[in-house]
Design an enzyme around this catalytic site. Structure first.
Site, PDB file in Angstrom:
ATOM      1  CB  SER A 108      25.238  21.938 -34.325  1.00 45.69           C
ATOM      2  OG  SER A 108      24.783  22.885 -35.250  1.00 45.69           O
TER       3      SER A 108
ATOM      4  CE1 TYR B 264      20.572  19.487 -34.570  1.00 44.52           C
ATOM      5  CE2 TYR B 264      21.415  21.647 -35.202  1.00 44.52           C
ATOM      6  CZ  TYR B 264      21.568  20.275 -35.115  1.00 44.52           C
ATOM      7  OH  TYR B 264      22.719  19.700 -35.581  1.00 44.52           O
TER       8      TYR B 264
ATOM      9  CE  LYS C  72      23.090  17.870 -32.370  1.00 39.39           C
ATOM     10  NZ  LYS C  72      23.563  16.484 -32.402  1.00 39.39           N
TER      11      LYS C  72
HETATM   12  N1  UFG Z   1      18.107  27.508 -47.973  1.00 37.37           N
HETATM   13  C1  UFG Z   1      17.280  27.912 -49.002  1.00 37.37           C
HETATM   14  N2  UFG Z   1      16.371  27.032 -49.477  1.00 37.37           N
HETATM   15  C2  UFG Z   1      16.235  25.770 -48.978  1.00 37.37           C
HETATM   16  C3  UFG Z   1      17.100  25.351 -47.923  1.00 37.37           C
HETATM   17  C4  UFG Z   1      18.014  26.262 -47.447  1.00 37.37           C
HETATM   18  O1  UFG Z   1      17.366  29.048 -49.469  1.00 37.37           O
HETATM   19  O2  UFG Z   1      15.360  25.020 -49.459  1.00 37.37           O
HETATM   20  C5  UFG Z   1      19.103  28.453 -47.437  1.00 37.37           C
HETATM   21  C6  UFG Z   1      18.860  28.773 -45.970  1.00 37.37           C
HETATM   22  O3  UFG Z   1      17.962  29.814 -45.827  1.00 37.37           O
HETATM   23  C7  UFG Z   1      20.277  29.119 -45.526  1.00 37.37           C
HETATM   24  C8  UFG Z   1      21.172  28.235 -46.396  1.00 37.37           C
HETATM   25  O4  UFG Z   1      20.361  27.846 -47.501  1.00 37.37           O
HETATM   26  O5  UFG Z   1      20.547  30.448 -45.828  1.00 37.37           O
HETATM   27  C9  UFG Z   1      21.650  26.993 -45.683  1.00 37.37           C
HETATM   28  O6  UFG Z   1      20.527  26.364 -45.097  1.00 37.37           O
HETATM   29  P1  UFG Z   1      20.565  24.890 -44.494  1.00 37.37           P
HETATM   30  O7  UFG Z   1      19.183  24.565 -44.062  1.00 37.37           O
HETATM   31  O8  UFG Z   1      21.213  23.971 -45.460  1.00 37.37           O
HETATM   32  O9  UFG Z   1      21.557  24.999 -43.275  1.00 37.37           O
HETATM   33  P2  UFG Z   1      21.548  25.948 -41.988  1.00 37.37           P
HETATM   34  O10 UFG Z   1      22.613  26.970 -42.192  1.00 37.37           O
HETATM   35  O11 UFG Z   1      20.217  26.445 -41.650  1.00 37.37           O
HETATM   36  O12 UFG Z   1      21.920  24.914 -40.855  1.00 37.37           O
HETATM   37  C10 UFG Z   1      22.941  23.961 -41.020  1.00 37.37           C
HETATM   38  C11 UFG Z   1      22.518  22.668 -40.339  1.00 37.37           C
HETATM   39  C12 UFG Z   1      22.453  22.868 -38.885  1.00 37.37           C
HETATM   40  C13 UFG Z   1      23.754  23.442 -38.373  1.00 37.37           C
HETATM   41  C14 UFG Z   1      24.112  24.706 -39.125  1.00 37.37           C
HETATM   42  C15 UFG Z   1      25.460  25.175 -38.690  1.00 37.37           C
HETATM   43  O13 UFG Z   1      21.276  22.206 -40.846  1.00 37.37           O
HETATM   44  O14 UFG Z   1      22.250  21.601 -38.271  1.00 37.37           O
HETATM   45  O15 UFG Z   1      24.135  24.430 -40.496  1.00 37.37           O
HETATM   46  O16 UFG Z   1      25.909  26.252 -39.445  1.00 37.37           O
HETATM   47  F1  UFG Z   1      23.661  23.740 -37.080  1.00 37.37           F
END
Ligand code: UFG
Length: 328
Positions: free
Chosen positions: A120, A144, A148
């Site tokens: 990841s 997490y 990894k």
């Molecule tokens: N977000 C919201 N509301 C939500 C969910 C997410 O505003 O209900 C925002 C988050 O704050 C973030 C963006 O949307 O800014 C993306 O969030 P995600 O949770 O979809 O993804 P992340 O970037 O946190 O993490 C994802 C994967 C990880 C991986 C990472 C790598 O979940 O496993 O991408 O970039 F490691």
């Protein structure tokens, strides 16, 4: 090749299995169906209902499973919610670290020497520069990401000591659904942005909460690099080919090299679905960097891999095709 796909009934795993089947490989899926779904299984693949913590069953599957002897293992069975990993690190230690060590030890005992691992972009942590290439220091912000990175380090040792050649694929934000419309399993209790927006669009949830709009980005919401799951799947096949042909391990980013903000994703989803998609601004989520984008030039130069389906419209259209079916 004969391939054992561990976690092959999950969201990414099912797309990866589909890709290997399309390329003519013989696939056995090993999955405990804790988050994977029976509807994500394909008739052309064989299925073993098993847990990665069940070492005897894992070893038996590797030695005498339906397509044994196996040439390769693709390992996608893990817990993946970064936020949850900070509250329940024990679960992540067990599933992501102990579980993977079981798999590696069984692979070593069974003499399987090719290993594709779902890593990841979370291994990098807060970016020091953008786009993030593979030389960027690794300093995970959440547990997490740490799990990894630990496995990546263990893989380096198993490469040296046990001649296991690995591909560690550092995914950015996986999204979208099969471009040919062959996969329909909805993720249960998703924590990621795209499925949450889709649930809000189809009435499965009330609204989207936007985690912060005061970041240092043009519209104040976080920017991420969304990569289509078919592109990710293609990356697995090319990476396996590379480690097999070159007898050499590999660590690469798989990302689209594009950045989209939360508000941009939401607006595109509203346009494509024609739904209002209620949204409200909420508190920042701890550990969210303002901006993450990948450099995928190493995957391009070594694997001739490039994202094809990762524009936001395709990501949302392919997801909506699946979520629209859940509207009664
Ligand atoms: N977000 C919201 N509301 C939500 C969910 C997410 O505003 O209900 C925002 C988050 O704050 C973030 C963006 O949307 O800014 C993306 O969030 P995600 O949770 O979809 O993804 P992340 O970037 O946190 O993490 C994802 C994967 C990880 C991986 C990472 C790598 O979940 O496993 O991408 O970039 F490691």
């Amino acid at each position: 090749m004969n391939i054992l796909i561990i976690g092959g009934a999950g969201y990414i795993g099912s797309h990866v299995t589909r890709e290997f089947l399309d390329l003519g490989h013989r696939c056995t899926v090993y999955d405990n169906l804790s988050t994977g779904l029976r509807e994500n299984l394909f008739p052309q693949a064989r299925f073993i209902h098993g847990d990665i913590h069940d070492y005897p069953l894992l070893l038996a599957a590797m030695i005498s499973g339906p397509h044994s002897p196996y040439d390769a293992i693709v390992h996608l069975a893990a817990s993946k919610a970064a936020g949850e990993s900070m509250l329940n690190p024990e679960k992540y230690s067990r599933n992501n670290i102990s579980g993977t060590i079981n798999i590696l030890n069984a692979a070593s005992a069974a003499g399987i020497q090719l290993f594709v691992f779902s890593s990841s972009a979370a291994v990098y942590g807060e970016p020091l520069y953008l786009p993030i290439d593979e030389k960027h220091p690794t300093n995970p912000e959440n547990y997490y990401g740490f799990t990894k990175l630990e496995i990546e380090r263990i893989l380096e040792w198993y490469d040296k000591l046990k001649n296991i050649r690995f591909a560690s694929l550092r995914y950015f934000n996986a999204a979208g659904y099969d471009i040919k419309g062959r996969i329909f399993g909805l993720e249960q209790n998703p924590a990621n942005l795209l499925p949450i927006i889709m649930e809000a669009a189809s009435g499965l949830r009330l609204e989207l909460q936007i985690f912060g709009d005061d970041y240092d980005t043009p519209d104040g919401t976080c920017i991420r690099d969304y990569i289509h799951v078919n592109d990710l799947a293609a990356g697995h096949a090319l990476a396996l080919d590379y480690i097999a042909k070159n007898n050499k391990s590999l660590t690469v980013n798989l990302g689209s090299e594009n950045g989209n903000s939360v508000k941009e994703v939401l607006e595109t989803a509203r346009k494509i679905t024609g739904k209002e998609i209620p949204a409200k601004i909420a508190e920042r989520r701890p550990g969210d960097p303002a901006k993450l984008t990948s450099s995928a030039s190493l995957a391009f130069s070594l694997l001739n891999w490039k994202a094809k389906y990762s524009d936001m419209e395709t990501l949302i259209k392919t997801s909506w095709t699946v979520y629209e079916r859940s509207i009664i």
